[in-house]
Scaffold this motif. Structure first.
Motif, mmCIF file in Angstrom:
data_model
loop_
_atom_site.group_PDB
_atom_site.id
_atom_site.type_symbol
_atom_site.label_atom_id
_atom_site.label_comp_id
_atom_site.label_asym_id
_atom_site.label_seq_id
_atom_site.Cartn_x
_atom_site.Cartn_y
_atom_site.Cartn_z
ATOM 1 N N ARG A 54 5.278 2.957 -0.787
ATOM 2 C CA ARG A 54 4.042 2.563 -1.439
ATOM 3 C C ARG A 54 4.320 2.003 -2.823
ATOM 4 O O ARG A 54 5.278 2.377 -3.486
ATOM 5 N N CYS A 55 3.439 1.122 -3.225
ATOM 6 C CA CYS A 55 3.452 0.590 -4.589
ATOM 7 C C CYS A 55 2.359 1.343 -5.343
ATOM 8 O O CYS A 55 1.172 1.035 -5.191
ATOM 9 N N VAL A 58 -0.877 2.415 -3.135
ATOM 10 C CA VAL A 58 -1.219 1.603 -1.956
ATOM 11 C C VAL A 58 0.046 1.274 -1.167
ATOM 12 O O VAL A 58 1.138 1.160 -1.743
ATOM 13 N N VAL A 488 0.019 -6.009 -5.749
ATOM 14 C CA VAL A 488 -1.128 -5.244 -5.277
ATOM 15 C C VAL A 488 -2.336 -6.168 -5.136
ATOM 16 O O VAL A 488 -2.673 -6.921 -6.061
ATOM 17 N N ALA A 493 -0.228 -3.714 -1.085
ATOM 18 C CA ALA A 493 0.626 -4.579 -1.906
ATOM 19 C C ALA A 493 1.343 -5.527 -0.957
ATOM 20 O O ALA A 493 2.114 -5.089 -0.099
ATOM 21 N N PRO A 535 5.559 0.875 -10.093
ATOM 22 C CA PRO A 535 4.838 -0.366 -10.409
ATOM 23 C C PRO A 535 4.962 -0.775 -11.870
ATOM 24 O O PRO A 535 5.161 0.064 -12.757
#
Length: 540
Positions: A54-55, A58, A488, A493, A535
């Motif tokens: 995940r970023c 998300v 994102v 993303a 991120p």
């Protein structure tokens, strides 16, 4: 090599079937399934790296799909634009083809480096290609095209697949020397080993072939191709469908009778012996590539029909030339034996074509590869766009790519580069917009070495010249070969760019005007992906 329309044996149809008929054909084809072969010892590897994560909060999202084009050198179909050009012009033309590939969101290029017993590299086994030098004297052009081609493809994060024609020894007259030994380059190996050569067909269209039934000739051909694999950092070894020549008719025969009488097992007929010869080449190349450089992929782009169902119940729902019988290519066996990493059948027929309906032949290939680990890409016939009948419809390839998605195809290779540039009827623009709108990562292969790096560290993001550059650093002992940049966008993303790790900044070429958040991953040379970085954000 993928062929122009005159070389196709099938009769072209001009009428599309109705939607109901197409649906029925797809339904029938979808029910066909080959039994999975038993696993082969030693060919299973550690599973490829899983989803990178995940970023922030998300999930990341990226398409895994090979996208490529054939860059054809024989007869200067694509490149160089003509023989005998100066180095600077040849290089500039090649870079424009790479720029086209990048603009189309391709991630691979298939370059014709041994079109007819010649070479686009300094070779101890073959003369320099006249399609490059403009001469048939074997003299060096004074530079190394392969070294340049591979390096520039990698600089743009494109896989480089070296495309070889194994057995062709010359081009037909008047374009080439034909079957005239006196017109071959002075260092051509068939001058020294005339017993390796077979001329086919008769007349002005004759060319010389290395005898596939002669073990010494076969070994020499293998050595010639493996020389390039050993010298250069290629990502793949690629053959098309030229093994034994396509039948010409008119009483022409491929005159290998003496070789058959001398070398064949007496229990084999001529056709089975020829298939055995081709099988041996494919198997030995597979074994030798894996021994020499296990990370190099091996694939073949055969004619799109193995056998017709009317001939063999295991065949496809088609009624055209059969590669098993006509050119002695047992493509089904190559997949089932797992000698290949990928296969690219040339499905150059329209949806609804009565002899070989794309919508019926495609599912046969999809079923064939199931459970084998061999990846299925499709050879797309861009060169046919604009022909009469269904190819007058600009959405023909767009619809074919949609079918590919339905049947789990893992990529496409387009024939050829020139047609992509010309964009007849706007067909390329249509399918790029619908299917290639964003970058894609190459599919991972279980057989290839697995060395995903640690998650990189994204340190900052800044706007510059209408782009966003994300600064990053590698972490851990395994350096990434390339990077993937995610932005994102709502609930996910999405992949927005890829690049080679040598260029430290990862650049989003088309960022939004507002604030944006990015994450980064690293990949090994087999496409296995690291975990995702933390991120970083950039202001409006």
């Amino acid at each position: 090599m993928p062929r122009p329309p005159a070389r196709l044996i099938l009769i072209l149809a001009t009428v599309l079937l109705g939607v109901a008929v197409l649906g029925l054909g797809l339904l029938r084809a979808a029910t066909y399934e080959e039994p999975d072969p038993a696993p082969i010892a030693g060919q299973e590897a550690v599973p490829a790296a899983g989803a990178p994560g995940r970023c922030g909060t998300v999930p990341v999202r990226a398409t895994r799909e090979l996208r490529g084009m054939w860059l054809t050198t024989v007869m200067n179909i694509d490149w160089p634009s003509r023989p005998g050009l100066p180095k600077e012009q040849v290089q500039a033309e090649y870079l424009r083809w790479l720029d086209l590939a990048v603009a189309q969101h391709h991630n691979a290029i298939f370059v014709h480096v041994r079109p007819s017993g010649d070479a686009f590299w300094p070779s101890a086994y073959a003369p320099w290609s006249e399609w490059l030098t403009g001469k048939r004297d074997g003299r060096s052009p004074g530079w190394d095209p392969m070294e340049f081609m591979v390096a520039e493809a990698h600089a743009r994060n494109l896989e480089f697949h070296a495309w070889f024609n194994p057995y062709r020894g010359s081009q037909p007259a008047p374009a080439g020397p034909g079957a005239d030994f006196a017109k071959l380059a002075p260092n051509h190996p068939l001058l020294k080993h005339r017993d390796w050569a077979i001329s086919y067909p008769d007349g002005k269209t004759a060319r010389l072939y290395f005898d596939p039934g002669n073990p010494a000739a076969r070994r020499f051909v293998e050595d010639a191709m493996l020389e390039a694999v050993g010298k250069y950092d290629v990502d793949g070894v690629h053959f098309d469908d030229f093994f034994y020549p396509y039948p010409e008719g008119g009483g022409n025969e491929f005159r290998d009778g003496a070789s058959f009488a001398k070398r064949a097992d007496k229990s084999l007929g001529r056709a089975d012996w020829r298939r055995q010869n081709v099988d041996t080449l494919v198997r030995e190349m597979s074994e030798r590539i894996r021994e020499l450089k296990p990370w190099v992929k091996f694939g073949i782009s055969p004619f799109g029909i193995w056998r017709n169902k009317a001939t063999d119940p295991a065949g496809s729902d088609s009624n055209g030339l059969e590669s098993y019988d006509a050119i002695y290519a047992d493509t089904r066996r190559w997949v089932r034996e797992r000698w290949l990493d990928y296969i690219v059948p040339q499905l150059y027929w329209a949806i609804g074509f009565d002899k070989a309906d794309y919508a019926k032949v495609l599912p046969w290939w999809s079923a064939l590869v199931k459970g084998t680990g061999v990846q299925l890409y499709i050879g797309q016939g861009d060169y046919r766009v604009g022909e009469k009948g269904p190819w007058k419809q600009p959405d023909q390839i767009e619809r074919q790519l949609a079918l590919n998605d339905r049947y789990g195809v893992q990529g496409s290779v387009h024939f050829s580069a020139k047609q992509i540039r010309e964009d007849r009827l706007g067909a390329v623009t249509r399918y790029r917009t619908k299917h290639y709108a964003t970058p894609a990562l190459v599919p991972t292969m279980r057989r290839l070495p697995l060395r995903p790096p640690e998650a990189p560290r994204a340190t900052a993001a800044r706007r510059t010249d209408g782009k966003v550059a994300v600064e990053w650093q590698a972490r851990g002992g395994t350096e990434p070969v390339s990077w993937a940049l995610y932005r994102v966008d709502g609930a996910a993303a999405n992949l927005v760019a890829t690049g080679r790790a040598g260029k430290q900044d990862a650049v989003d070429p088309a960022p939004p005007a507002g604030a944006a958040t990015y994450c980064l991953s690293g990949l090994d040379r087999s496409g296995n992906e690291s975990a995702i970085s933390d991120p970083v954000s950039v202001s409006p």
